[in-house]
Design a protein around this motif. Structure first.
Motif, PDB file in Angstrom:
ATOM      1  N   ILE A 513       1.011  -1.190   0.077  1.00  8.87           N
ATOM      2  CA  ILE A 513      -0.155   0.059   0.069  1.00  8.87           C
ATOM      3  C   ILE A 513       0.770   1.295  -0.006  1.00  8.87           C
ATOM      4  CG2 ILE A 513      -1.830   1.313   1.364  1.00  8.87           C
ATOM      5  CD1 ILE A 513      -2.823  -1.330   2.422  1.00  8.87           C
ATOM      6  N   GLN A 514       1.855   1.358   0.841  1.00  8.19           N
ATOM      7  CA  GLN A 514       2.807   2.393   0.999  1.00  8.19           C
ATOM      8  C   GLN A 514       3.531   2.391  -0.452  1.00  8.19           C
ATOM      9  OE1 GLN A 514       4.914   1.225   4.339  1.00  8.19           O
ATOM     10  NE2 GLN A 514       3.570   2.188   5.929  1.00  8.19           N
ATOM     11  N   GLU A 515       4.126   1.407  -0.957  1.00  4.23           N
ATOM     12  CA  GLU A 515       4.700   1.433  -2.354  1.00  4.23           C
ATOM     13  C   GLU A 515       3.927   2.167  -3.421  1.00  4.23           C
ATOM     14  OE1 GLU A 515       6.766  -1.587  -5.284  1.00  4.23           O
ATOM     15  OE2 GLU A 515       6.120  -2.368  -3.403  1.00  4.23           O
ATOM     16  N   THR A 516       2.668   1.640  -3.543  1.00  6.55           N
ATOM     17  CA  THR A 516       1.767   2.335  -4.449  1.00  6.55           C
ATOM     18  C   THR A 516       1.420   3.700  -4.269  1.00  6.55           C
ATOM     19  OG1 THR A 516       0.596   0.043  -4.859  1.00  6.55           O
ATOM     20  CG2 THR A 516      -0.668   2.106  -5.463  1.00  6.55           C
ATOM     21  N   ILE A 517       1.153   4.046  -3.034  1.00  6.02           N
ATOM     22  CA  ILE A 517       0.712   5.596  -2.815  1.00  6.02           C
ATOM     23  C   ILE A 517       2.133   6.227  -3.120  1.00  6.02           C
ATOM     24  CG2 ILE A 517       0.477   7.184  -1.102  1.00  6.02           C
ATOM     25  CD1 ILE A 517      -1.261   5.027   0.439  1.00  6.02           C
ATOM     26  N   GLU A 518       3.307   5.874  -2.701  1.00  2.00           N
ATOM     27  CA  GLU A 518       4.526   6.709  -2.946  1.00  2.00           C
ATOM     28  C   GLU A 518       4.754   6.750  -4.681  1.00  2.00           C
ATOM     29  OE1 GLU A 518       7.940   9.030  -3.051  1.00  2.00           O
ATOM     30  OE2 GLU A 518       6.235   8.757  -1.302  1.00  2.00           O
ATOM     31  N   GLU A 519       4.764   5.614  -5.192  1.00  2.00           N
ATOM     32  CA  GLU A 519       4.838   5.792  -6.584  1.00  2.00           C
ATOM     33  C   GLU A 519       3.903   6.277  -7.457  1.00  2.00           C
ATOM     34  OE1 GLU A 519       7.531   4.655  -8.494  1.00  2.00           O
ATOM     35  OE2 GLU A 519       8.477   3.874  -6.550  1.00  2.00           O
ATOM     36  N   ILE A 520       2.616   6.407  -6.975  1.00  6.52           N
ATOM     37  CA  ILE A 520       1.772   7.279  -7.583  1.00  6.52           C
ATOM     38  C   ILE A 520       2.055   8.675  -7.409  1.00  6.52           C
ATOM     39  CG2 ILE A 520      -0.837   7.692  -7.686  1.00  6.52           C
ATOM     40  CD1 ILE A 520      -0.438   5.325  -9.049  1.00  6.52           C
ATOM     41  N   GLY A 521       2.574   9.211  -6.370  1.00  8.83           N
ATOM     42  CA  GLY A 521       3.059  10.354  -5.975  1.00  8.83           C
ATOM     43  C   GLY A 521       4.167  10.856  -6.629  1.00  8.83           C
ATOM     44  N   ARG A 522       5.053  10.100  -7.093  1.00  5.81           N
ATOM     45  CA  ARG A 522       5.939  10.245  -8.189  1.00  5.81           C
ATOM     46  C   ARG A 522       5.486  10.676  -9.543  1.00  5.81           C
ATOM     47  NH1 ARG A 522      10.594   5.832  -5.945  1.00  5.81           N
ATOM     48  NH2 ARG A 522      10.668   6.678  -4.057  1.00  5.81           N
ATOM     49  N   LEU A 523       4.662   9.804  -9.996  1.00  7.16           N
ATOM     50  CA  LEU A 523       4.034  10.177 -11.100  1.00  7.16           C
ATOM     51  C   LEU A 523       3.401  11.514 -11.253  1.00  7.16           C
ATOM     52  CD1 LEU A 523       2.473   6.634 -12.147  1.00  7.16           C
ATOM     53  CD2 LEU A 523       4.633   7.647 -13.008  1.00  7.16           C
ATOM     54  N   ILE A 524       2.775  11.941 -10.090  1.00  9.94           N
ATOM     55  CA  ILE A 524       2.184  13.160 -10.086  1.00  9.94           C
ATOM     56  C   ILE A 524       3.130  14.164  -9.969  1.00  9.94           C
ATOM     57  CG2 ILE A 524       0.750  14.765  -8.529  1.00  9.94           C
ATOM     58  CD1 ILE A 524      -0.735  12.003  -7.568  1.00  9.94           C
ATOM     59  N   ASP A 525       4.229  13.996  -9.316  1.00 11.81           N
ATOM     60  CA  ASP A 525       5.253  14.992  -9.247  1.00 11.81           C
ATOM     61  C   ASP A 525       5.750  15.218 -10.617  1.00 11.81           C
ATOM     62  OD1 ASP A 525       4.890  14.983  -6.526  1.00 11.81           O
ATOM     63  OD2 ASP A 525       6.673  13.667  -6.080  1.00 11.81           O
ATOM     64  N   ASP A 526       5.854  14.347 -11.351  1.00 11.04           N
ATOM     65  CA  ASP A 526       6.454  14.519 -12.692  1.00 11.04           C
ATOM     66  C   ASP A 526       5.543  14.839 -13.965  1.00 11.04           C
ATOM     67  OD1 ASP A 526       8.738  13.543 -11.665  1.00 11.04           O
ATOM     68  OD2 ASP A 526       8.699  11.577 -12.228  1.00 11.04           O
ATOM     69  N   LYS A 527       4.298  15.186 -13.332  1.00 14.36           N
ATOM     70  CA  LYS A 527       3.279  15.912 -14.299  1.00 14.36           C
ATOM     71  C   LYS A 527       2.721  14.765 -15.317  1.00 14.36           C
ATOM     72  CE  LYS A 527       4.243  19.971 -12.490  1.00 14.36           C
ATOM     73  NZ  LYS A 527       3.289  20.319 -11.641  1.00 14.36           N
ATOM     74  N   LEU A 528       2.596  13.634 -14.846  1.00 13.49           N
ATOM     75  CA  LEU A 528       2.278  12.446 -15.816  1.00 13.49           C
ATOM     76  C   LEU A 528       1.016  12.041 -15.661  1.00 13.49           C
ATOM     77  CD1 LEU A 528       5.373  10.049 -15.883  1.00 13.49           C
ATOM     78  CD2 LEU A 528       4.685  11.666 -17.513  1.00 13.49           C
ATOM     79  N   LEU A 529       0.491  12.635 -14.153  1.00 11.56           N
ATOM     80  CA  LEU A 529      -0.994  12.266 -13.886  1.00 11.56           C
ATOM     81  C   LEU A 529      -1.659  13.423 -13.408  1.00 11.56           C
ATOM     82  CD1 LEU A 529      -0.925   8.901 -11.740  1.00 11.56           C
ATOM     83  CD2 LEU A 529      -1.916   9.234 -14.158  1.00 11.56           C
ATOM     84  N   ILE A 530      -2.741  13.778 -14.054  1.00  6.48           N
ATOM     85  CA  ILE A 530      -3.732  14.929 -13.577  1.00  6.48           C
ATOM     86  C   ILE A 530      -4.811  14.512 -12.478  1.00  6.48           C
ATOM     87  CG2 ILE A 530      -3.106  16.216 -15.548  1.00  6.48           C
ATOM     88  CD1 ILE A 530      -6.381  15.714 -16.331  1.00  6.48           C
ATOM     89  N   MET A 531      -5.019  13.384 -12.476  1.00  5.40           N
ATOM     90  CA  MET A 531      -5.951  12.767 -11.665  1.00  5.40           C
ATOM     91  C   MET A 531      -5.574  11.433 -11.202  1.00  5.40           C
ATOM     92  SD  MET A 531      -8.793  10.965 -10.911  1.00  5.40           S
ATOM     93  CE  MET A 531      -9.826  10.653 -12.563  1.00  5.40           C
ATOM     94  N   ALA A 532      -5.832  11.071  -9.845  1.00  5.78           N
ATOM     95  CA  ALA A 532      -5.674   9.589  -9.456  1.00  5.78           C
ATOM     96  C   ALA A 532      -6.906   9.425  -8.396  1.00  5.78           C
ATOM     97  CB  ALA A 532      -4.137   9.528  -8.582  1.00  5.78           C
ATOM     98  N   SER A 533      -7.560   8.197  -8.892  1.00  6.86           N
ATOM     99  CA  SER A 533      -8.787   7.950  -7.989  1.00  6.86           C
ATOM    100  C   SER A 533      -8.488   6.588  -7.138  1.00  6.86           C
ATOM    101  CB  SER A 533      -9.949   7.674  -8.915  1.00  6.86           C
ATOM    102  OG  SER A 533     -11.008   7.348  -8.190  1.00  6.86           O
ATOM    103  N   PRO A 534      -8.430   6.755  -5.867  1.00  8.12           N
ATOM    104  CA  PRO A 534      -8.149   5.624  -4.932  1.00  8.12           C
ATOM    105  C   PRO A 534      -9.462   4.831  -4.680  1.00  8.12           C
ATOM    106  CG  PRO A 534      -8.356   7.461  -3.511  1.00  8.12           C
ATOM    107  CD  PRO A 534      -8.409   8.116  -5.241  1.00  8.12           C
ATOM    108  N   ASN A 535      -9.235   3.345  -4.850  1.00  7.37           N
ATOM    109  CA  ASN A 535     -10.459   2.570  -4.691  1.00  7.37           C
ATOM    110  C   ASN A 535     -10.107   1.420  -3.824  1.00  7.37           C
ATOM    111  OD1 ASN A 535     -12.689   3.701  -6.896  1.00  7.37           O
ATOM    112  ND2 ASN A 535     -10.607   3.949  -8.047  1.00  7.37           N
ATOM    113  N   ILE A 536     -11.236   0.775  -3.091  1.00  7.36           N
ATOM    114  CA  ILE A 536     -10.916  -0.494  -2.523  1.00  7.36           C
ATOM    115  C   ILE A 536     -11.730  -1.519  -3.163  1.00  7.36           C
ATOM    116  CG2 ILE A 536     -11.610  -1.669  -0.276  1.00  7.36           C
ATOM    117  CD1 ILE A 536      -9.621   0.547   0.012  1.00  7.36           C
ATOM    118  N   LEU A 537     -10.944  -2.611  -3.301  1.00  9.82           N
ATOM    119  CA  LEU A 537     -11.210  -3.775  -3.952  1.00  9.82           C
ATOM    120  C   LEU A 537     -12.856  -4.101  -3.212  1.00  9.82           C
ATOM    121  CD1 LEU A 537     -11.327  -6.257  -5.905  1.00  9.82           C
ATOM    122  CD2 LEU A 537     -10.131  -7.701  -4.195  1.00  9.82           C
TER     123      LEU A 537
END
Length: 613
Positions: A513-537
């Motif tokens: 969970i921590q790994e995913t949240i951090e890696e998504i954060g890096r994509l956001i930092d690099d302007k590769l994502l303008i929106m990220a939607s967290p969901n629970i299975l």
């Protein structure tokens, strides 16, 4: 219990003698005479919400396209039937559901956002849908007001699994406030929980299905019919059968068994029996299922879902039209209603849907014309809700974009218009068709595509190894590298990217969970994502992961108030979420994603804006 499955209905010569007797009897029952007027009975449809709070939960964005699509054929039959006097010979069209008349262009352009008038006061087809998006006390009161004002003979409910508990409550209200009405439920929950097996001539019912829930007493018998499969032809056939046996007295109940007996007669009278679906009638002592196997329909053969409805949604991701702070008025469209891939968690997978309705790859011009029609009806943007745009077929994508550009050029149409679609990482990174992919992304951008939505799911390799996503084995890179490359490729063509992230898949723990949240954060930092939607299975009946986790008894029927942290996520209820997540994990996901992703995280408020709130 007396549970039966009738013989499979397929195209066959009609039993005209028996049908003629039934039609003549109906004329006598209603007191019809040649030259008199046909009878139209009141009917209403409702989108069942999945949320119970306007302040915390996430409502589904967009117009209710599953419901709109299911209504197309019954509305077409009713709205195009002439209001002339009865013919000399009895006809199936002597009695019809009253869907009103199609809206004109002025109405379409003026009507957007939530409906504000009672169904009983709106003579258009667009006005016959109750669409509250949230099920709370005001919505409940409004629904009761609709029932009392209209007194519908038939109430149609469209529900996903997360909304099934509210569908049962709405059905009970319909039975109370419109005595004698027939209640029909369809939608994704029905498709996921009712499966006819042609080879063995058996019916597979999930424990979560409406039929099972009523059959074993977990709910009162407030639903009369379930329609699973191809909704448009299934609903049209069922309403014709209801019309054939409808009592003349408005308060008199329709006999469910009589409707089931009428289905073969109505099916036999069809000049072209279409669709594959199952109608299940719920009786006092069990159920009777009537499977139907007609000719397969293409999306091009069906009317546009918006033919009968106004474009009402606004999507904050689209802003070129500059018409509202809530975003552009956005039409929703499908080229394919099931995913061709086999992700273990997905209820839209071809393994669950089995027989999708789609535009053929040769019908791109027709799809482009339909999109142009939506523009004429007031759409300023469009989003393709396909699980994967054109099934990931780059030739079809290229041809569609070329056709849409040509259509706009031929019309001299320079209005600001943009659109978005969904793709997958490996569809974008298809090395074998890299030239076609590059051309496709270029053409998409030129044709107005400004946004692509991608399901990243997880950024942890140990989690993605179990998903069964469309992972091309000839791409040996790690998942994190592939995600980054796919997003960078899309952005290089001038198209923005948003993503969904799914927590609770196999292999998930606090570390992943921590790994995913951090890696998504890096994509956001690099302007590769303008929106990220967290969901629970959330476990859906019929998916592979539901079976693998032994979740064969999903409580989608008990009426329970939800609470944080579950209310911060779409469809999340304590009884149906991943068994790999604790409540503490879910609090952590909510808080850590909000902190790391910042304003790029898709919030409940933003989703409600997308829904037109």
């Amino acid at each position: 219990m007396s549970n039966t499955i009738r013989a499979l209905l397929e195209p066959c010569p009609p039993d005209t003698g028996e049908l003629d007797r039934r039609l003549s009897g109906r004329r006598r029952r209603f007191g019809f005479v040649p030259g008199g007027a046909a009878h139209r009975f009141p009917v209403m449809a409702a989108l069942v919400p999945v949320a119970t709070s306007r302040g915390g939960e996430v409502a589904y964005p967009g117009d209710p396209m599953c419901l709109y699509a299911a209504l197309t054929l019954t509305i077409q039959r009713s709205a195009t039937a002439p209001d002339a006097l009865l013919a000399r010979e009895p006809s199936l069209d002597d009695v019809l559901p009253d869907w009103g008349h199609y809206p004109d262009d002025d109405y379409r352009r003026a009507e957007h956002g939530y409906r504000t008038t009672l169904i009983a006061d709106n003579p258009t087809t667009d006005g016959h849908v109750f669409d509250p998006r949230v099920w709370d006390d005001p919505a409940r009161e409004q629904f009761v007001a609709e029932l009392i004002a209209l007194r519908p003979r038939v109430v149609l409910l469209s529900a996903v699994s997360a909304g099934h508990r509210y569908a049962l409550e709405m059905a009970a209200l319909a039975k109370t406030h419109s005595p004698g009405c027939v209640v029909v439920i369809g939608g994704r929950h029905a498709d996921e929980t009712v499966r006819y097996q042609r080879a063995s001539h058996t019916l597979d019912l999930s424990w979560s299905s409406t039929v099972a829930v009523i059959g074993d007493g977990r709910s009162e018998r407030v639903i009369d019919f379930v329609v699973a499969g191809d909704g448009a032809p299934g609903l049209d056939l069922l309403l014709q059968a209801v019309s054939l046996v409808l009592p003349a007295e408005a308060e008199e109940c329709v006999d469910t068994a009589a409707v089931l007996d009428a289905l073969p007669l109505v099916a036999g009278a069809q000049p072209d029996l279409t669709g594959a679906f199952t109608v299940v009638g719920i009786l006092p002592d069990g159920y009777t299922a009537v499977p139907v196997q007609g000719r397969r329909l293409s999306s091009a053969e069906l009317p546009s879902p918006y033919e009968a409805f106004s474009v009402r949604a606004r999507f904050g991701i689209f802003t070129r039209a500059d018409s509202s702070a809530l975003g552009s008025r956005t039409a929703h469209m499908l080229t394919l209603d099931a995913c061709p891939f086999k992700c273990t968690f997905c209820s839209e997978s071809i393994q669950v849907s089995q027989r999708p309705t789609r535009f053929a790859v040769t019908e791109t011009e027709h799809a482009a014309e339909r999109l142009g029609q939506m523009m004429d009806w007031g759409a300023e943007a469009a989003f393709f809700d396909d699980p994967v745009f054109w099934g990931g077929n780059w030739r079809a994508i290229n041809n569609f974009c070329r056709d849409f550009e040509a259509l706009r050029a031929a019309r001299g149409d320079e209005r600001p218009f943009e659109w978005g679609a969904q793709l997958t990482v490996d569809v974008v990174l298809n090395r074998a068709k890299s030239d076609e992919v590059a051309e496709g992304l270029d053409r998409m951008a030129r044709a107005g595509c400004s946004y692509i939505y991608i399901g990243i799911e997880s950024m942890a390799q140990r989690v993605m190894a179990h998903v069964g996503k469309n992972l091309l084995r000839r791409n040996p890179e790690t998942w994190v590298s592939k995600v980054r490359e796919a997003l960078d490729t899309i952005r290089s063509h001038g198209i923005r990217v948003g993503s969904s992230v799914l927590f609770g898949l196999d292999g998930e723990n606090r570390e992943t969970i921590q790994e995913t949240i951090e890696e998504i954060g890096r994509l956001i930092d690099d302007k590769l994502l303008i929106m990220a939607s967290p969901n629970i299975l959330t476990y859906h009946p019929g998916t592979a992961i539901t079976a693998q986790h032994g979740q064969d008894r999903l409580d989608y029927h008990s009426r329970k108030d939800n609470r944080p942290p579950f209310t911060y996520f779409e469809e999340a209820y304590p009884e149906v979420i991943s068994k790999l997540l604790t409540e503490d994990d879910i609090w952590y996901i909510h808080e850590a994603a909000a902190k790391r992703w910042g304003s790029v995280r898709n919030s409940a408020a933003e989703s409600l804006t997308e829904a037109g709130a």
